[in-house]
Design an enzyme around this catalytic site. Sequence first.
Site, mmCIF file in Angstrom:
data_model
loop_
_atom_site.group_PDB
_atom_site.id
_atom_site.type_symbol
_atom_site.label_atom_id
_atom_site.label_comp_id
_atom_site.label_asym_id
_atom_site.label_seq_id
_atom_site.Cartn_x
_atom_site.Cartn_y
_atom_site.Cartn_z
ATOM 1 C CG PHE A 2 -1.898 1.047 1.354
ATOM 2 C CD1 PHE A 2 -3.143 0.911 0.754
ATOM 3 C CD2 PHE A 2 -1.637 2.211 2.075
ATOM 4 C CE1 PHE A 2 -4.106 1.911 0.866
ATOM 5 C CE2 PHE A 2 -2.591 3.220 2.189
ATOM 6 C CZ PHE A 2 -3.833 3.051 1.577
ATOM 7 C CG LEU A 32 -0.938 7.732 1.760
ATOM 8 C CD1 LEU A 32 -1.767 8.395 0.664
ATOM 9 C CD2 LEU A 32 -1.824 7.561 3.009
ATOM 10 C CB SER A 33 4.417 7.366 3.118
ATOM 11 O OG SER A 33 3.554 7.218 4.197
ATOM 12 C CD GLU A 34 3.924 11.362 -2.891
ATOM 13 O OE1 GLU A 34 4.287 12.556 -2.858
ATOM 14 O OE2 GLU A 34 3.190 10.887 -3.759
ATOM 15 N N GLY A 93 3.816 12.256 4.498
ATOM 16 C CA GLY A 93 3.551 11.106 5.362
ATOM 17 C C GLY A 93 2.256 11.360 6.091
ATOM 18 C CD GLU A 98 -1.467 0.408 8.519
ATOM 19 O OE1 GLU A 98 -2.682 0.455 8.794
ATOM 20 O OE2 GLU A 98 -0.900 -0.602 8.065
ATOM 21 N N GLY A 99 -0.437 6.241 10.413
ATOM 22 C CA GLY A 99 -0.898 7.400 11.166
ATOM 23 C C GLY A 99 -0.191 7.465 12.511
ATOM 24 C CB THR A 100 2.254 9.907 13.923
ATOM 25 O OG1 THR A 100 1.396 11.039 13.704
ATOM 26 C CG2 THR A 100 3.305 9.827 12.820
HETATM 27 N N1 COS Z 1 -13.057 8.217 5.935
HETATM 28 C C1 COS Z 1 -13.553 8.818 4.838
HETATM 29 N N2 COS Z 1 -13.214 10.055 4.453
HETATM 30 C C2 COS Z 1 -12.333 10.719 5.213
HETATM 31 C C3 COS Z 1 -11.774 10.166 6.381
HETATM 32 C C4 COS Z 1 -12.171 8.850 6.727
HETATM 33 N N3 COS Z 1 -11.661 8.231 7.802
HETATM 34 N N4 COS Z 1 -10.925 11.064 6.922
HETATM 35 C C5 COS Z 1 -10.944 12.149 6.123
HETATM 36 N N5 COS Z 1 -11.811 11.929 5.103
HETATM 37 C C6 COS Z 1 -12.163 12.842 4.008
HETATM 38 C C7 COS Z 1 -12.837 14.100 4.541
HETATM 39 O O1 COS Z 1 -14.223 13.895 4.704
HETATM 40 C C8 COS Z 1 -12.529 15.102 3.459
HETATM 41 O O2 COS Z 1 -13.387 14.904 2.360
HETATM 42 P P1 COS Z 1 -14.409 16.069 1.861
HETATM 43 O O3 COS Z 1 -13.552 17.246 1.509
HETATM 44 O O4 COS Z 1 -15.117 15.445 0.709
HETATM 45 O O5 COS Z 1 -15.295 16.341 3.039
HETATM 46 C C9 COS Z 1 -11.155 14.671 2.981
HETATM 47 O O6 COS Z 1 -10.984 13.319 3.376
HETATM 48 C C10 COS Z 1 -10.043 15.510 3.562
HETATM 49 O O7 COS Z 1 -10.175 15.457 4.962
HETATM 50 P P2 COS Z 1 -9.578 16.554 5.913
HETATM 51 O O8 COS Z 1 -9.982 17.916 5.441
HETATM 52 O O9 COS Z 1 -9.917 16.170 7.311
HETATM 53 O O10 COS Z 1 -8.012 16.374 5.613
HETATM 54 P P3 COS Z 1 -6.740 16.833 6.375
HETATM 55 O O11 COS Z 1 -5.747 17.265 5.385
HETATM 56 O O12 COS Z 1 -7.085 17.764 7.475
HETATM 57 O O13 COS Z 1 -6.167 15.451 6.979
HETATM 58 C C11 COS Z 1 -5.950 13.555 8.380
HETATM 59 C C12 COS Z 1 -6.886 14.565 7.728
HETATM 60 C C13 COS Z 1 -4.893 14.237 9.196
HETATM 61 C C14 COS Z 1 -6.817 12.733 9.298
HETATM 62 C C15 COS Z 1 -5.329 12.684 7.261
HETATM 63 O O14 COS Z 1 -4.495 13.430 6.422
HETATM 64 C C16 COS Z 1 -4.516 11.515 7.783
HETATM 65 O O15 COS Z 1 -5.089 10.514 8.247
HETATM 66 N N6 COS Z 1 -3.195 11.609 7.708
HETATM 67 C C17 COS Z 1 -2.325 10.491 8.068
HETATM 68 C C18 COS Z 1 -2.095 9.615 6.920
HETATM 69 C C19 COS Z 1 -1.360 8.401 7.325
HETATM 70 O O16 COS Z 1 -1.883 7.560 8.029
HETATM 71 N N7 COS Z 1 -0.119 8.290 6.847
HETATM 72 C C20 COS Z 1 0.651 7.139 7.062
HETATM 73 C C21 COS Z 1 0.848 6.530 5.740
HETATM 74 S S1 COS Z 1 0.382 4.895 5.618
HETATM 75 S S2 COS Z 1 1.893 3.960 6.506
#
Ligand code: COS
Length: 380
Positions: free
Chosen positions: A123, A125-127, A131, A363-365
């Site tokens: 999977f 996602l991260s760049e 992250g 998967e999210g800090t």
């Molecule tokens: N399920 C469905 N949709 C979601 C969601 C969820 N759990 N969380 C956010 N969304 C949607 C929001 O509804 C929004 O959509 P709309 O604009 O259509 O309403 C969109 O995603 C953007 O959400 P938001 O404005 O909250 O984005 P942010 O940039 O503020 O970021 C966080 C939200 C911080 C929660 C998100 O960027 C995140 O989880 N980051 C961590 C990512 C991660 O886990 N990285 C590790 C990589 S994998 S090892």
Amino acid sequence: MDFKLTEEHIMIRDAARDFAKSELLPGVIERDEKQEFPKEQVKKMGELGFLGMMASPEYGGGGMDTVSYVLAMEEISKIDASASVVMSVNNSLVCWGLETFGSAEQKQKYLSKLTTGEALGAFCLSEPEAGSDATSQKTTAIDQGDHYILNGTKNWITNGNSADFYIVIAQTHREKKHKGINAFIVEKDWEGFEVGPKENKLGIRGSDTHSLNFNDVKVPKENRIGEDGFGFKFAMKTLSGGRIGIAAQALGIASGAYELAKNYSKQRKAFGTEICNHQAIAFKLADMHTNIEAARHLVMKAAWDKDNGNNYDLSGAMAKLFASKTAMEVTVEAVQVHGGNGYVKEYHVERLMRDAKITQIYEGTSEIQKIVISRSVLHD
Ligand code: COS
């Protein structure tokens, strides 16, 4: 309210426990030292059904619930967190994401192989610069009619070199921001796809973590997952379930270290008695056990929410936040209970301590979990 596991749950937990003890424990220290991917063991995990536990039998999966999955994750993680991260990514990010949002053709072509271990998934996602801030995708997927052209770099990808199929998140319409992001299935042998260097990590050293480069990779349109622009939602929804798996991994690391510390304290003597008879050690064990039980309840509640069709964004985030903190604290204390021996590889707890740290990061800090939790409780 019923806290009892079903007979089937107990069977699955015991099968995972037996597998971990007989197949993963031998060689776990050497694999950690040499950064060796548990290839044979992962193959067996596929044959035993641990790689596609929740996927539908129609696609070769086990058709099991999330509670079964977290029980198995805990048992495997007690012994070898490098193997359990392979299992977690394949089950909850790749198989679940594909089954829930993929097309019938994608499921037939890819999912059926991923559930059985015939193929492994990753999977992406991260760049380098995205992250936690996952909307800032620099990888691009330019629409060329019947295909996309993919360019960019992904970082810290679990199963980076071992995977066959990669779910890659990329930006298609930059002006639409997160609504312009897409998710694609990319095959390893496609032209322009290149596996970058392997990371030399603190913990989970048996898992292979790589950067990946995409240089004008041609991706057929039928390999896009969902509607145009669905990629960010796809990633968020998939990660919500993934976090339950990582919470279970953290729980397993904590309970594995606790069991080792408890057993050691009943054997090791100091000042004329087993060290468990000293309150200094007994109280540590009391704290460890209490926190592990609290983490287990949060993990089970999140799994139960998912199985019962409830929203699990909040419960999954709380489970991951608390279980990963518990894993860190418990493993540090387990090393302390072992004294000098805790600092030595043969006793396993130093590895579990190193493995624990990643559960607060990937998967999210923990900080991201707090964003998810605080937003959820404030907007209730
Ligand atoms: N399920 C469905 N949709 C979601 C969601 C969820 N759990 N969380 C956010 N969304 C949607 C929001 O509804 C929004 O959509 P709309 O604009 O259509 O309403 C969109 O995603 C953007 O959400 P938001 O404005 O909250 O984005 P942010 O940039 O503020 O970021 C966080 C939200 C911080 C929660 C998100 O960027 C995140 O989880 N980051 C961590 C990512 C991660 O886990 N990285 C590790 C990589 S994998 S090892």
